[in-house]
Write a protein that holds these residues in place. Sequence first.
Motif, PDB file in Angstrom:
ATOM      1  N   SER A   1      27.472  42.628  40.283  1.00 17.40           N
ATOM      2  CA  SER A   1      28.782  43.206  40.555  1.00 17.40           C
ATOM      3  C   SER A   1      29.231  44.110  39.428  1.00 17.40           C
ATOM      4  CB  SER A   1      29.824  42.094  40.776  1.00 17.40           C
ATOM      5  OG  SER A   1      29.492  41.336  41.911  1.00 17.40           O
ATOM      6  N   SER A   2      29.004  43.667  38.202  1.00 21.74           N
ATOM      7  CA  SER A   2      29.475  44.455  37.074  1.00 21.74           C
ATOM      8  C   SER A   2      28.671  45.732  36.892  1.00 21.74           C
ATOM      9  CB  SER A   2      29.416  43.611  35.792  1.00 21.74           C
ATOM     10  OG  SER A   2      28.080  43.232  35.508  1.00 21.74           O
TER      11      SER A   2
ATOM     12  N   GLY B   1      31.129  47.772  42.791  1.00 18.45           N
ATOM     13  CA  GLY B   1      31.690  46.469  42.454  1.00 18.45           C
ATOM     14  C   GLY B   1      33.200  46.453  42.458  1.00 18.45           C
ATOM     15  N   ASN B   2      33.846  47.537  42.055  1.00 21.49           N
ATOM     16  CA  ASN B   2      35.301  47.601  41.988  1.00 21.49           C
ATOM     17  C   ASN B   2      35.871  48.661  42.931  1.00 21.49           C
ATOM     18  OD1 ASN B   2      35.537  45.623  39.909  1.00 21.49           O
ATOM     19  ND2 ASN B   2      34.864  47.153  38.435  1.00 21.49           N
TER      20      ASN B   2
ATOM     21  N   PHE C   1      37.879  51.867  37.488  1.00 26.56           N
ATOM     22  CA  PHE C   1      36.916  52.028  36.407  1.00 26.56           C
ATOM     23  C   PHE C   1      37.133  50.981  35.317  1.00 26.56           C
ATOM     24  CE2 PHE C   1      37.473  56.263  38.284  1.00 26.56           C
ATOM     25  CZ  PHE C   1      36.159  56.591  38.575  1.00 26.56           C
ATOM     26  N   SER C   2      38.388  50.651  35.067  1.00 30.66           N
ATOM     27  CA  SER C   2      38.750  49.639  34.081  1.00 30.66           C
ATOM     28  C   SER C   2      40.135  49.136  34.439  1.00 30.66           C
ATOM     29  CB  SER C   2      38.730  50.231  32.664  1.00 30.66           C
ATOM     30  OG  SER C   2      39.768  51.180  32.508  1.00 30.66           O
ATOM     31  N   ASP C   3      40.697  48.271  33.586  1.00 26.90           N
ATOM     32  CA  ASP C   3      42.035  47.760  33.855  1.00 26.90           C
ATOM     33  C   ASP C   3      43.096  48.844  33.785  1.00 26.90           C
ATOM     34  OD1 ASP C   3      41.012  45.236  34.169  1.00 26.90           O
ATOM     35  OD2 ASP C   3      41.416  44.607  32.109  1.00 26.90           O
TER      36      ASP C   3
ATOM     37  N   PHE D   1      40.868  55.315  40.386  1.00 25.76           N
ATOM     38  CA  PHE D   1      40.785  56.493  41.250  1.00 25.76           C
ATOM     39  C   PHE D   1      41.297  56.129  42.635  1.00 25.76           C
ATOM     40  CE2 PHE D   1      38.305  58.573  44.635  1.00 25.76           C
ATOM     41  CZ  PHE D   1      38.672  59.897  44.427  1.00 25.76           C
ATOM     42  N   PHE D   2      41.987  57.081  43.292  1.00 27.63           N
ATOM     43  CA  PHE D   2      42.469  56.848  44.655  1.00 27.63           C
ATOM     44  C   PHE D   2      42.306  58.125  45.462  1.00 27.63           C
ATOM     45  CE2 PHE D   2      45.693  56.800  47.999  1.00 27.63           C
ATOM     46  CZ  PHE D   2      45.400  55.579  48.591  1.00 27.63           C
ATOM     47  N   SER D   3      41.951  57.980  46.736  1.00 29.26           N
ATOM     48  CA  SER D   3      41.814  59.150  47.601  1.00 29.26           C
ATOM     49  C   SER D   3      42.234  58.805  49.019  1.00 29.26           C
ATOM     50  CB  SER D   3      40.363  59.650  47.604  1.00 29.26           C
ATOM     51  OG  SER D   3      39.507  58.693  48.205  1.00 29.26           O
TER      52      SER D   3
END
Length: 389
Positions: free
Chosen positions: A65-66, A71-72, A106-108, A112-114
């Motif tokens: 997952s990582s 994974g995210n 990508f991190s806390d 990204f949003f689309s």
Amino acid sequence: MMKKTLIASALVGLFAATAVNATEETAELRKVIAEQQKVLEKLERRLDETEEKLEATADSVDSSSSNSLFGNTTIGGYGELHYNNYEDKDAKVDFHRFVLFFGHEFSDSVRFFSEFELEHSLAGNGDDKPGEVELEQAYVEVDINEDFTSKVGLFLVPVGIINETHEPPTFYGVERNPVEKNIIPATWWEAGAALNYKVAGGIALDAAITSGLKVDENYSIRGGRQKVANASAENLAYTGRIKYTAIPGLELAATLQYQTDVTQSAHGVDTAEATLFETHAIYQVQDFSVRALYARWDIDGQEAKDLGRDEQTGWYVEPSYKFNEKIGVFARYAEYDNNAGNSESTTVESSSLGINYYIHEKVVLKADIEELGGAKDSQGFNLGFGYQF
């Protein structure tokens, strides 16, 4: 004496027999215990092996997952089907919108949003098809700290009620209200950079520098949306918003946008500064809620003034009541005028009544009736279905 000897002999024999029997039973018990011990040892070994396998599998899943690109990553979307029947138009059925969301964390602090949309079910290249394929959002958001968040890319302009939140289960009415459609004009997105600052006391500030509208000689605000498709960027737009949400159930907001030239210095059209002011309130008390909004464009330029389009205004009030988790009803009165700068009666009046039936919290059936007056004289009804996930 003889009797005592006999009794003693009998007791000795009894104890001896008992001891023999006890020894035999003890030996049997020892055998049983030894066998059970072997079984327990086997079970313990199997449990240890199973636990090791589970831990190895969990480590493998976590590692996969990582390290995986997906994974995210999240996927969502919404859609809506409309049936419109008005006395002055042909009845139509239309799968108005099919939208997919794609996001990735990508991190806390970086995400990204689309938003990818197909309008009116069918789009073709030069085939006079009714639909469009549109990229409504594609931006990266970065948390600078707990109070500041920034975004860059293509995003929705922070204005009005439905421009940023327009999934079908979140509003009443089959169609979006006419004021935010014709005056603001939702759905409205631009490319640029924005900053959000959360002030103490439930106050949030938004500031954005983006591409702007490009109107033609008719000064149609809705027609001026360039949708960031090889958009002219001679003159940028500057947007600021303040929002107050400290009181539970209450939202107050005001937006101001300024553009130095809403024509983008187009050939044959006069330069025209443009300012949009919008303010709204949303208040909910248990099952009752009310929305109210006012919006106004002021366009500087002789051509716009000659057309009566130097002022374009609109407002609406919409109370609603939700009887339970399944059924909600609403009423709306709206007025808008894209030619408010002239002396003629060009205001369009709209009165609507309707119902939402929620099959699920995020799946809704809608029905409403509308009567148009003022510059338009018509009446009809709308049926709709919508979802989001």
